[in-house]
Write a protein that holds these residues in place. Structure first.
Motif, mmCIF file in Angstrom:
data_model
loop_
_atom_site.group_PDB
_atom_site.id
_atom_site.type_symbol
_atom_site.label_atom_id
_atom_site.label_comp_id
_atom_site.label_asym_id
_atom_site.label_seq_id
_atom_site.Cartn_x
_atom_site.Cartn_y
_atom_site.Cartn_z
ATOM 1 N N ALA A 23 0.820 -1.205 0.000
ATOM 2 C CA ALA A 23 0.000 0.000 0.000
ATOM 3 C C ALA A 23 0.857 1.259 0.000
ATOM 4 C CB ALA A 23 -0.933 -0.013 1.203
ATOM 5 N N VAL A 24 1.883 1.278 0.826
ATOM 6 C CA VAL A 24 2.761 2.446 0.872
ATOM 7 C C VAL A 24 3.456 2.635 -0.475
ATOM 8 C CG1 VAL A 24 4.868 3.388 1.896
ATOM 9 C CG2 VAL A 24 3.073 2.461 3.362
ATOM 10 N N SER A 25 3.936 1.547 -1.057
ATOM 11 C CA SER A 25 4.570 1.635 -2.382
ATOM 12 C C SER A 25 3.591 2.159 -3.419
ATOM 13 C CB SER A 25 5.087 0.266 -2.814
ATOM 14 O OG SER A 25 6.108 -0.155 -1.967
ATOM 15 N N PHE A 26 2.378 1.635 -3.380
ATOM 16 C CA PHE A 26 1.338 2.060 -4.326
ATOM 17 C C PHE A 26 1.039 3.550 -4.158
ATOM 18 C CE2 PHE A 26 -3.128 2.925 -5.219
ATOM 19 C CZ PHE A 26 -3.233 2.482 -6.515
ATOM 20 N N LEU A 27 0.828 3.981 -2.921
ATOM 21 C CA LEU A 27 0.492 5.384 -2.684
ATOM 22 C C LEU A 27 1.646 6.309 -3.044
ATOM 23 C CD1 LEU A 27 -1.460 5.024 0.664
ATOM 24 C CD2 LEU A 27 -2.398 5.414 -1.618
ATOM 25 N N ARG A 28 2.856 5.893 -2.755
ATOM 26 C CA ARG A 28 4.015 6.710 -3.144
ATOM 27 C C ARG A 28 4.117 6.851 -4.656
ATOM 28 N NH1 ARG A 28 8.545 4.674 1.179
ATOM 29 N NH2 ARG A 28 8.090 6.271 2.710
ATOM 30 N N GLU A 29 3.743 5.821 -5.353
ATOM 31 C CA GLU A 29 3.836 5.838 -6.816
ATOM 32 C C GLU A 29 2.720 6.651 -7.467
ATOM 33 O OE1 GLU A 29 5.397 5.085 -10.506
ATOM 34 O OE2 GLU A 29 6.306 4.503 -8.606
ATOM 35 N N TYR A 30 1.498 6.538 -6.936
ATOM 36 C CA TYR A 30 0.351 7.065 -7.675
ATOM 37 C C TYR A 30 -0.320 8.299 -7.087
ATOM 38 C CZ TYR A 30 0.844 2.925 -10.468
ATOM 39 O OH TYR A 30 1.344 1.974 -11.301
ATOM 40 N N LEU A 31 -0.040 8.642 -5.836
ATOM 41 C CA LEU A 31 -0.628 9.869 -5.306
ATOM 42 C C LEU A 31 0.043 11.072 -5.942
ATOM 43 C CD1 LEU A 31 -0.986 9.317 -1.450
ATOM 44 C CD2 LEU A 31 -2.810 9.491 -3.132
ATOM 45 N N PRO A 32 -0.712 12.139 -6.136
ATOM 46 C CA PRO A 32 -0.109 13.373 -6.645
ATOM 47 C C PRO A 32 0.949 13.884 -5.660
ATOM 48 C CG PRO A 32 -2.511 13.519 -6.656
ATOM 49 C CD PRO A 32 -2.150 12.263 -5.936
ATOM 50 N N SER A 33 1.975 14.518 -6.180
ATOM 51 C CA SER A 33 3.084 14.982 -5.338
ATOM 52 C C SER A 33 2.610 15.933 -4.250
ATOM 53 C CB SER A 33 4.174 15.618 -6.179
ATOM 54 O OG SER A 33 3.661 16.688 -6.931
ATOM 55 N N LEU A 35 -0.059 15.714 -2.476
ATOM 56 C CA LEU A 35 -0.528 14.903 -1.354
ATOM 57 C C LEU A 35 0.626 14.176 -0.675
ATOM 58 C CD1 LEU A 35 -3.843 13.329 -2.656
ATOM 59 C CD2 LEU A 35 -3.552 15.113 -0.951
ATOM 60 N N LYS A 36 1.555 13.663 -1.474
ATOM 61 C CA LYS A 36 2.690 12.933 -0.896
ATOM 62 C C LYS A 36 3.497 13.812 0.042
ATOM 63 C CE LYS A 36 4.063 11.202 -4.896
ATOM 64 N NZ LYS A 36 4.809 10.466 -5.911
ATOM 65 N N GLU A 37 3.592 15.098 -0.278
ATOM 66 C CA GLU A 37 4.339 16.023 0.565
ATOM 67 C C GLU A 37 3.684 16.201 1.930
ATOM 68 O OE1 GLU A 37 4.670 19.615 -1.685
ATOM 69 O OE2 GLU A 37 5.917 18.669 -3.213
ATOM 70 N N LEU A 38 2.387 15.934 2.034
ATOM 71 C CA LEU A 38 1.647 16.111 3.281
ATOM 72 C C LEU A 38 1.598 14.853 4.134
ATOM 73 C CD1 LEU A 38 -1.401 18.056 1.807
ATOM 74 C CD2 LEU A 38 0.563 19.016 3.027
ATOM 75 N N ILE A 39 2.038 13.723 3.567
ATOM 76 C CA ILE A 39 1.894 12.436 4.245
ATOM 77 C C ILE A 39 3.237 11.945 4.753
ATOM 78 C CG2 ILE A 39 1.280 10.004 3.901
ATOM 79 C CD1 ILE A 39 -0.703 10.992 1.773
ATOM 80 N N CYS A 40 3.229 11.495 5.984
ATOM 81 C CA CYS A 40 4.395 10.839 6.554
ATOM 82 C C CYS A 40 4.161 9.336 6.389
ATOM 83 C CB CYS A 40 4.545 11.216 8.022
ATOM 84 S SG CYS A 40 5.905 10.363 8.816
ATOM 85 N N PHE A 41 5.009 8.669 5.655
ATOM 86 C CA PHE A 41 4.820 7.248 5.347
ATOM 87 C C PHE A 41 5.502 6.323 6.350
ATOM 88 C CE2 PHE A 41 4.014 9.119 1.156
ATOM 89 C CZ PHE A 41 2.850 8.466 0.810
ATOM 90 N N ASP A 42 5.809 6.815 7.558
ATOM 91 C CA ASP A 42 6.437 5.930 8.532
ATOM 92 C C ASP A 42 5.428 4.894 9.045
ATOM 93 O OD1 ASP A 42 4.876 7.076 10.508
ATOM 94 O OD2 ASP A 42 6.463 8.347 11.265
ATOM 95 N N THR A 43 5.930 3.903 9.762
ATOM 96 C CA THR A 43 5.077 2.781 10.162
ATOM 97 C C THR A 43 3.983 3.183 11.136
ATOM 98 O OG1 THR A 43 6.686 2.189 11.857
ATOM 99 C CG2 THR A 43 6.824 1.017 9.759
ATOM 100 N N GLU A 44 4.230 4.193 11.962
ATOM 101 C CA GLU A 44 3.199 4.617 12.920
ATOM 102 C C GLU A 44 1.978 5.186 12.204
ATOM 103 O OE1 GLU A 44 2.721 8.087 16.181
ATOM 104 O OE2 GLU A 44 4.578 6.944 16.258
ATOM 105 N N ASN A 45 2.221 5.923 11.151
ATOM 106 C CA ASN A 45 1.118 6.552 10.418
ATOM 107 C C ASN A 45 0.532 5.661 9.340
ATOM 108 O OD1 ASN A 45 1.113 9.058 11.760
ATOM 109 N ND2 ASN A 45 2.906 9.683 10.600
ATOM 110 N N THR A 46 1.191 4.592 9.004
ATOM 111 C CA THR A 46 0.741 3.748 7.905
ATOM 112 C C THR A 46 -0.658 3.193 8.134
ATOM 113 O OG1 THR A 46 3.004 3.161 7.373
ATOM 114 C CG2 THR A 46 1.314 1.752 6.482
#
Length: 67
Positions: A23-33, A35-46
């Motif tokens: 899911a994290v790989s998918f979201l990193r690949e396909y979310l607009p930049s 949105l990605k700048e606003l998201i912390c993809f660490d395990t706590e927030n996943t």
């Protein structure tokens, strides 16, 4: 048949989003930049991120398959 996903593409995305690593790989690949700048993809927030995305997906699918 509420809650049942019949479209193979929807099933595929749902399956990806239930696996945190995929899911994290998918979201990193396909979310607009923006949105990605606003998201912390660490395990706590996943977990929260996946729940949020799955809730959006569920709403979309429910609306799409309304009779």
């Amino acid at each position: 048949m509420a809650g049942r996903i019949n479209n193979i593409h929807d099933k595929f995305i749902r399956q990806i989003l239930t696996d945190k690593t995929l899911a994290v790989s998918f979201l990193r690949e396909y979310l607009p930049s923006e949105l990605k700048e606003l998201i912390c993809f660490d395990t706590e927030n996943t977990s929260r991120l996946m729940k949020w995305y799955l809730s959006i997906l569920n709403t979309y699918l429910r609306n799409r398959y309304k009779t």
